[in-house]
Motif scaffolding. Structure first.
Motif, short mmCIF file in Angstrom:
data_model
loop_
_atom_site.label_atom_id
_atom_site.label_comp_id
_atom_site.label_asym_id
_atom_site.label_seq_id
_atom_site.Cartn_x
_atom_site.Cartn_y
_atom_site.Cartn_z
N VAL A 1 -9.38 0.77 -2.98
CA VAL A 1 -9.73 -0.36 -3.86
C VAL A 1 -9.07 -1.63 -3.35
N PHE A 2 -7.77 -1.56 -3.05
CA PHE A 2 -7.05 -2.73 -2.54
C PHE A 2 -7.59 -3.15 -1.18
N ALA A 3 -7.84 -2.17 -0.30
CA ALA A 3 -8.32 -2.48 1.04
C ALA A 3 -9.68 -3.17 1.00
N ASP A 4 -10.59 -2.67 0.17
CA ASP A 4 -11.93 -3.27 0.07
C ASP A 4 -11.84 -4.73 -0.36
N SER A 5 -10.98 -5.02 -1.35
CA SER A 5 -10.83 -6.38 -1.83
C SER A 5 -10.28 -7.30 -0.74
N LEU A 6 -9.28 -6.82 -0.01
CA LEU A 6 -8.66 -7.64 1.02
C LEU A 6 -9.57 -7.82 2.23
N ILE A 7 -10.29 -6.78 2.60
CA ILE A 7 -11.22 -6.90 3.73
C ILE A 7 -12.35 -7.86 3.39
N GLN B 1 -5.90 -3.67 10.83
CA GLN B 1 -4.56 -4.17 10.56
C GLN B 1 -4.29 -4.23 9.06
N ILE B 2 -5.31 -4.62 8.28
CA ILE B 2 -5.18 -4.65 6.82
C ILE B 2 -4.89 -3.25 6.30
N ARG B 3 -5.65 -2.27 6.77
CA ARG B 3 -5.44 -0.89 6.32
C ARG B 3 -4.06 -0.38 6.73
N HIS B 4 -3.59 -0.80 7.91
CA HIS B 4 -2.29 -0.35 8.40
C HIS B 4 -1.15 -0.84 7.52
N VAL B 5 -1.15 -2.15 7.19
CA VAL B 5 -0.04 -2.68 6.39
C VAL B 5 -0.13 -2.17 4.95
N LEU B 6 -1.34 -1.97 4.45
CA LEU B 6 -1.47 -1.36 3.12
C LEU B 6 -0.93 0.07 3.15
N GLY B 7 -1.16 0.75 4.27
CA GLY B 7 -0.67 2.12 4.40
C GLY B 7 0.85 2.19 4.31
N GLU B 8 1.55 1.17 4.82
CA GLU B 8 3.01 1.13 4.73
C GLU B 8 3.44 1.06 3.26
N TRP B 9 2.75 0.21 2.51
CA TRP B 9 3.08 0.08 1.08
C TRP B 9 2.79 1.40 0.35
N PHE B 10 1.65 1.99 0.62
CA PHE B 10 1.26 3.21 -0.09
C PHE B 10 2.08 4.42 0.38
N GLN B 11 2.66 4.33 1.55
CA GLN B 11 3.56 5.41 1.97
C GLN B 11 4.78 5.44 1.04
N ALA B 12 5.28 4.26 0.68
CA ALA B 12 6.39 4.19 -0.27
C ALA B 12 5.96 4.63 -1.66
N ILE B 13 4.74 4.26 -2.05
CA ILE B 13 4.23 4.66 -3.37
C ILE B 13 4.08 6.18 -3.44
N GLY B 14 3.64 6.78 -2.33
CA GLY B 14 3.42 8.22 -2.30
C GLY B 14 4.68 9.04 -2.52
N GLU B 15 5.85 8.43 -2.36
CA GLU B 15 7.11 9.14 -2.57
C GLU B 15 7.55 9.12 -4.03
N MET B 16 6.82 8.38 -4.87
CA MET B 16 7.18 8.31 -6.29
C MET B 16 6.71 9.57 -7.00
N ASN B 17 7.48 10.02 -7.99
CA ASN B 17 7.10 11.20 -8.76
C ASN B 17 6.58 10.86 -10.15
N HIS B 18 6.57 9.55 -10.48
CA HIS B 18 6.05 9.13 -11.79
C HIS B 18 5.40 7.75 -11.63
N ILE B 19 4.09 7.71 -11.89
CA ILE B 19 3.35 6.45 -11.87
C ILE B 19 2.60 6.35 -13.19
N SER B 20 2.87 5.33 -13.95
CA SER B 20 2.24 5.14 -15.25
C SER B 20 1.14 4.09 -15.17
N MET B 21 0.37 3.99 -16.24
CA MET B 21 -0.66 2.96 -16.32
C MET B 21 -0.02 1.58 -16.30
N GLU B 22 1.14 1.45 -16.95
CA GLU B 22 1.84 0.17 -16.94
C GLU B 22 2.24 -0.21 -15.52
#
Length: 544
Positions: free
Chosen positions: A415-421, A339-360
């Motif tokens: 990384v996020f999943a490991d911390s939350l699990i 379930q943790i991986r599933h809800v994280l996947g929803e967040w990362f699905q939105a992140i995956g649609e971004m075309n610019h991700i910076s260190m900030e």
């Protein structure tokens, strides 16, 4: 140790050889020479620690031998044995550092004492020499760190608006900075290195810095074009000052990047400022280089030099961790890794649609995540006995890169999943140890008594039926849940009532009641006196 006996009379050499217990003094080898010239050859070949010499010899006298030794065998100790009680001989012995001047015939005790004195003197000299060598080694090892810290201080002073004065230590150490006409600053973040290199040097970060700085220096120092140093103000950063001919700065950085890739088999990325004065505009240049590196698009690969451009449309994306925070919190509380991986996947699905991700952008998400996690730690574990897991705010954020040097979203999600699990497992384990949901509810009430607590809230939070909670809680504590809340609040109120400056309205609000009259009724029901009477009684007792 080794000793050398020099005398043109063989029987004198044999006498000296027999009179001394050489092994007791630590000598493994005792050599012999008939004159000063032969002695010179033996000294050059064997480097003895002690020479016992006659004064009057053919070819080269004892005086000439000692004079030669003063220049060529400085640490070797000298004892003179002579048949002449001559002042000039004694004077020359003292002049050239002789330990003693003994007259023939040789006295065993005098010779023993002289050798003992020579050995002690040599050991002391050797000890001092070793200490000096160790100190030099230590100074040489510390010097690069000293230089790095001086230049790091130059950065921090520049940030504070303090211009370096000619007498400053870093200006004395780096006088070339005074004559620089223009300078560009480059920043290398070790987090841009690929994962295998970071893993290889995980236990020896100093060695990684040493290797990278050596590569930088190999290119810059021979040409006199700049200097690289470890920025001690930041844990994973190297700063490079590139002076004069600002247009060639990107070329120098490419050479350095290629050198690092050949040596470490890892690509690196640099942020590069515009041109400015190294003394008056250093902070501005450093900030530009940091911004250029921090705002680069981590989804792109191939570009190694990121030059600062004030007209670039840098912006943080609109996707926030907070939008998914409640779903993720409930998933963690469920104890179900899938379930943790599933809800994280929803967040990362939105992140995956971004075309610019910076260190900030990444750091913003990391900070939001850690703030939420810290709150969950407090919520989930407060009131439990035993050790509590620590939030992860202080963990360094390492950018997960793929083989091409691009940001790897699957690795980031892991990384996020490991911390939350990990947090979820700790929570489940703590619940198992508790094994009593009513005790868990009681601990929650003790931690949140200032809030509005209803049976409906408790039922929703602990996923238990309201009737079941009412029945089991009263059976466990011999009072209803509401009575338990009121008793906790009244106990806290008793403490607050000891402060004469707090009004009843304030105390009621501080313990979770919005109505002062209701607070007074509850207080009287449980203590058989009003809050005012309780305060007066306590003040009278304290006055006694």
């Amino acid at each position: 140790m080794k000793a050398l006996i020099v005398d043109d009379e063989k029987h004198v050499r044999k006498t000296v050889l027999k009179l001394v217990d050489w092994e007791a003094f630590g000598f493994q080898t005792v050599l012999e020479a008939e004159d000063g010239s032969e002695a010179v050859a033996l000294i050059q070949e064997h480097q003895p620690q002690l020479v016992i010499t006659d004064m009057m010899m053919p070819m080269k006298s004892g005086i000439e031998l000692m004079e030669w030794m003063e220049q060529n065998a400085v640490d070797c100790k000298k004892i003179v044995i002579s048949g002449f009680n001559d002042f000039e001989f004694v004077r020359h012995t003292v002049k050239f550092g002789g330990i003693d001047y003994l007259l023939k015939p040789i006295d065993r005790k005098q010779l023993h004492d002289a050798v003992n004195k020579a050995v002690l003197s040599w050991k002391e000299t050797n000890r001092e020499r070793l200490q000096y060598q160790e100190k030099n080694i230590e100074v040489n090892e510390m010097r690069p760190m000293y230089r790095d810290k001086l230049l790091s201080r130059l950065l921090s002073d520049a940030a504070a608006g303090n211009a370096p004065a000619p007498g400053e230590s870093y200006m004395r150490e780096f006088p070339q900075l005074i004559g620089i006409r223009s300078c560009r600053v480059a920043v290398l973040d070790l987090n841009t290195l690929q994962q295998p290199i970071r893993d290889k040097y995980a236990a020896s970060l100093d060695l990684l810095f040493f290797s990278l700085l050596n590569i930088c220096s190999d290119f810059l120092q021979p040409a006199g074009r700049g200097i690289a140093f470890r920025n001690w103000n930041r844990p994973f950063e190297i700063v490079i000052l590139l002076w004069d001919e600002p247009d060639t700065a990107p070329d120098w950085l490419r050479k350095i990047a290629n050198g690092i890739e050949r040596t470490l088999q890892s690509t690196v990325e640099f942020g590069l400022s515009t041109s400015g004065s190294v003394l008056s505009e250093l902070h501005k240049s450093y900030t530009q280089a940091s911004d250029a590196l921090g705002k680069r698009n981590l989804l792109e690969s191939g570009q190694r030099i990121h030059e600062y451009n004030p007209s670039s449309p840098w912006r943080i994306g609109t996707i926030r961790f907070g939008k998914h925070e409640e779903k993720i919190r409930l998933a963690v509380r469920s104890g179900n890794p899938d379930q943790i991986r599933h809800v994280l996947g929803e967040w990362f699905q939105a992140i995956g649609e971004m075309n610019h991700i910076s260190m900030e952008q990444l750091k913003m998400w990391w900070d939001e995540f850690n703030a939420a996690r810290a709150g969950w730690v407090e919520e989930f574990f407060l009131g439990y006995d035993g050790a509590q897991p620590q939030p992860t705010e202080n963990r360094p954020f390492i950018v997960p890169l793929d083989a091409s040097g691009r940001l790897s979203l699957p690795l980031l999600q892991q990384v996020f999943a490991d911390s939350l699990i990990e947090l979820s497992k700790m929570f489940v384990s703590m619940q198992t140890l508790s094994s009593n949901p009513m005790r868990e509810i009681a601990r929650y009430i003790e931690a949140h008594y200032t809030q509005d607590i209803t049976l409906q809230d408790i039922s929703a939070r602990f996923h238990l039926n309201r009737e079941y909670i009412s029945r089991k809680f009263k059976s466990e504590f011999q009072e209803t849940l509401i009575d338990y809340v009121n008793r906790i609040r009244v106990e806290k109120a008793k403490i607050l009532l000891l402060n004469p400056h707090l009004r009843m309205t304030q105390i009621a609000q501080m313990i979770g009641y919005h109505d002062e009259k209701y607070f007074s009724r509850v207080f009287k029901k449980l203590t058989q006196m009003t809050p005012n009477d309780f305060r007066k009684e306590k003040m009278l007792k304290d006055g006694e």
